[in-house]
Design a protein around this motif. Sequence first.
Motif, short mmCIF file in Angstrom:
data_model
loop_
_atom_site.label_atom_id
_atom_site.label_comp_id
_atom_site.label_asym_id
_atom_site.label_seq_id
_atom_site.Cartn_x
_atom_site.Cartn_y
_atom_site.Cartn_z
N ARG A 1 0.88 -1.22 0.00
CA ARG A 1 -0.07 0.03 -0.21
C ARG A 1 0.98 1.21 -0.03
N TYR B 1 0.79 5.52 0.29
CA TYR B 1 -0.02 6.67 0.87
C TYR B 1 0.59 7.74 0.35
N PRO B 2 -0.14 8.86 -0.20
CA PRO B 2 0.59 10.02 -0.73
C PRO B 2 1.05 11.08 0.27
N GLN C 1 -0.77 11.78 3.90
CA GLN C 1 -2.10 11.27 4.01
C GLN C 1 -2.31 9.91 4.54
N SER D 1 -8.52 5.31 3.73
CA SER D 1 -8.87 5.40 2.41
C SER D 1 -8.00 6.27 1.56
N SER D 2 -6.88 6.81 2.11
CA SER D 2 -6.01 7.52 1.16
C SER D 2 -4.93 6.58 0.53
N GLY D 3 -5.01 5.56 1.05
CA GLY D 3 -3.90 4.52 0.59
C GLY D 3 -4.38 3.98 -0.55
N GLU D 4 -3.42 3.35 -1.59
CA GLU D 4 -3.77 2.70 -2.77
C GLU D 4 -3.09 1.51 -2.77
N LEU E 1 -4.95 8.19 6.01
CA LEU E 1 -6.10 7.68 6.30
C LEU E 1 -5.98 6.39 5.35
#
Length: 73
Positions: free
Chosen positions: A40, A42-43, A50, A54-57, A52
């Motif tokens: 994962r 995170y920006p 970021q 939900s912010s991770g991809e 959260l």
Amino acid sequence: MKPDDPLLKILACPLDKGPLHLLPARAGQQEALYNPRLHRRYPVVDGIPQLLPSSGEQVPDDEHEVLVKRMAP
């Protein structure tokens, strides 16, 4: 963020609470924090992580291999 930023030692993934690795910005890619255990990313926006869930991809396996190489000092 800089690689020697003391904040990096205390930041943790919001999902598994493990350490994150800084991925410096590159052409076409923004700075990010990466969890290689969960694949994962995170920006980091304007120097602010970021973190959260939900912010991770999720990162696909082939891109994971490239990111692991970028993490090496």
